[in-house]
Enzyme design. Structure first.
Site, short mmCIF file in Angstrom:
data_model
loop_
_atom_site.label_atom_id
_atom_site.label_comp_id
_atom_site.label_asym_id
_atom_site.label_seq_id
_atom_site.Cartn_x
_atom_site.Cartn_y
_atom_site.Cartn_z
N ASN A 219 29.97 35.88 39.33
CA ASN A 219 31.06 35.02 39.83
C ASN A 219 30.57 33.61 40.16
OD1 ASN A 219 32.50 33.89 42.39
ND2 ASN A 219 34.02 35.24 41.48
N ALA A 220 29.49 33.50 40.94
CA ALA A 220 29.04 32.17 41.38
C ALA A 220 28.51 31.35 40.20
CB ALA A 220 27.96 32.31 42.45
N TYR B 131 28.96 31.67 36.85
CA TYR B 131 29.97 31.32 35.85
C TYR B 131 30.85 30.16 36.33
CZ TYR B 131 34.69 31.60 33.88
OH TYR B 131 35.92 31.28 33.37
N LYS C 87 27.85 41.19 59.72
CA LYS C 87 27.66 41.73 58.37
C LYS C 87 27.77 43.25 58.46
CE LYS C 87 26.49 39.81 54.34
NZ LYS C 87 26.77 38.42 53.95
N GLY D 46 21.82 33.08 36.34
CA GLY D 46 22.76 34.07 36.88
C GLY D 46 24.16 33.72 36.42
N TYR D 47 24.86 34.71 35.87
CA TYR D 47 26.20 34.40 35.35
C TYR D 47 27.23 35.39 35.87
CZ TYR D 47 28.59 31.22 32.19
OH TYR D 47 29.37 30.19 31.69
N1 GLU Z 1 30.05 37.54 51.76
C1 GLU Z 1 30.25 36.12 51.74
C2 GLU Z 1 29.11 35.42 52.43
O1 GLU Z 1 28.12 36.01 52.70
C3 GLU Z 1 31.57 35.77 52.33
C4 GLU Z 1 31.72 36.19 53.75
C5 GLU Z 1 33.14 36.00 54.23
O2 GLU Z 1 33.94 35.51 53.45
O3 GLU Z 1 33.38 36.36 55.37
O4 GLU Z 1 29.17 34.24 52.66
#
Ligand code: GLU
Length: 415
Positions: free
Chosen positions: A220-221, A223, A105, A217-218
């Site tokens: 990306n996820a 919606y 990350k 929550g609306y």
């Molecule tokens: N940020 C998204 C996650 O935490 C996607 C990570 C990715 O696609 O590498 O799952």
């Protein structure tokens, strides 16, 4: 994130599963530490001519199963402990859906809402060039996350390609289609989550066609979850909320109309033929399926005994506190835990990497059917572990994931 230290929390979860799996103390200790952590200073020329130095991190947690993978967050309250915890969770997330990747990350402390497009481009390019020694298609592959988007991924891919003096589309995922993105990445998180909901409903004997759905929550996820619950199952979405409030209609809300209203006014609140509902009330509605798709720690010991949903599908990260988890488990509410439920995003990111290596691109149907297989297999592996060990679904997801990472560490001869 809450005021608790997220990295210490992730270590507590690991300790619980280490006991269930009877892990050797040394192996447990290895899993408690990220393998690499890079801190960088990022001097950027601001639009007013001044120079501002931002701070960034990239954490690579464990690469036993393959190159590390995980998003880059641009957030004013970013901390290295949050990034470390999220890198650990990415390790378990990739393992639970059985994709050949480790976990990582990244984060930059900045407020993108107060920056111009030019400043964001310079910061994106500077960050990827500063971590370029440790990233690459076969080393560590970033992606979009909180306040980062496909446009920034394209800038970062371009910068890394310049440094490498060749096109390196596979250094990053979540790119626009024109520069090596994958079809199906946009709604992948919600779609993947709904595939697990379908499996859970079948297991529990719930008819999704006649099911009522509430979505907190609306973005990306949220919606896409509302839209796909109607499209894939014919369910009725009875309530949705966003950060400003929410709307309810027990006869059904059109997810597309709610989305349009949000685009036009900044919120779903006030859509015609709906009544207002708060972000707290939505959690306690009499529905079959509740999808928390916004913030962490919304289901707590205060409201866990009032949740009426039969399935809670966690598209958000960490919506349920540990104590609430126990209460839901005791009450027989079926929780599909976050890093299983929302693993569709990274799964399609992995498909994007595969297509970049191949230089050959899949149809949307192929992406969907392969995502379906990955999510369905993962759900059943976790369900089986939960039955075998007699543990809740979240602990079972950790057990499946950690066990797979440990097998890879053993096979590599690390332990
Ligand atoms: N940020 C998204 C996650 O935490 C996607 C990570 C990715 O696609 O590498 O799952």
């Amino acid at each position: 994130m809450s005021t608790e230290n997220p990295f210490e929390n992730s270590r507590k979860q690991l300790a619980k599963c280490a006991a269930i799996l009877e892990l050797d103390d040394g192996v447990h200790e290895m899993l408690r530490h990220p393998m690499r952590e890079l801190h960088v200073s990022l001097p950027i020329r601001m639009d007013d001519g001044s120079i501002k130095v931002f701070e960034g991190f990239r954490v690579q947690y464990n690469d036993a199963r393959g190159p590390t993978k995980g998003g880059i967050r641009f957030h004013p309250e970013e901390t290295v402990d949050t990034v470390k915890a999220l890198a650990a969770w990415m390790t378990w997330k990739c393992a639970v859906v059985d994709i050949p990747l480790g976990g990582g990350k990244g984060g930059v402390i900045c407020n993108p809402k107060e920056m111009s497009e030019g400043e964001l481009e310079r910061l994106s390019r500077k960050f990827i060039s500063s971590i370029s020694q440790i990233v690459g298609p076969e080393k560590d592959v970033p992606a979009p996350d909180v306040y980062t988007n496909p446009k920034m991924m394209a800038w970062m891919m371009d910068e890394f390609s310049k440094i490498s003096t060749m096109n390196k589309a596979g250094v990053i995922t979540g790119k626009p289609l024109s520069v090596g993105g994958s079809l199906g990445r946009g709604d992948a998180t919600a779609r993947g989550g709904l595939y697990t909901v379908r499996e859970a409903a079948e297991e529990l004997g719930i008819d999704l066609k006649n099911a009522k759905v509430a979505v907190q929550g609306y973005g990306n996820a949220g919606y896409f979850a509302a839209k796909l619950a109607v499209e894939l199952f014919g369910s009725t979405v009875v309530a949705v909320t966003d950060s400003r409030g929410g709307i309810m209609n027990m006869d059904g809300i059109d997810p597309e109309a709610a989305f349009q209203h949000k685009v036009e006014t900044g919120s779903v609140v006030g859509l015609a033929n709906t009544e207002p509902i708060s972000n707290e009330e939505i959690l306690e509605l009499d529905v079959e399926l509740l999808i928390p798709a916004a913030l962490e720690h919304v289901i707590t010991e205060k409201n866990a005994d009032k949740i009426k949903a039969k399935i809670v599908a966690e598209l958000a990260n960490g919506p349920t506190t540990p104590r609430a988890d126990e209460i839901l488990h005791e009450r027989g509410v079926h929780v599909i835990p976050d890093f299983l439920c929302n693993a569709g995003g990274v799964t399609v990111s992995y498909f994007e990497m595969v297509q970049n290596f191949y230089m050959y691109y899949w149809s949307e149907e192929r992406v969907h059917s392969r995502l379906d297989r990955k999510m369905t297999d993962a759900y059943h592996a976790v369900l089986e572990a939960s039955k075998n060990y007699n543990i809740d679904m979240r602990t079972a997801a950790y057990v499946v994931a950690i066990d797979r990472v440990v097998v890879a560490m053993k096979d590599r001869g690390w332990i």
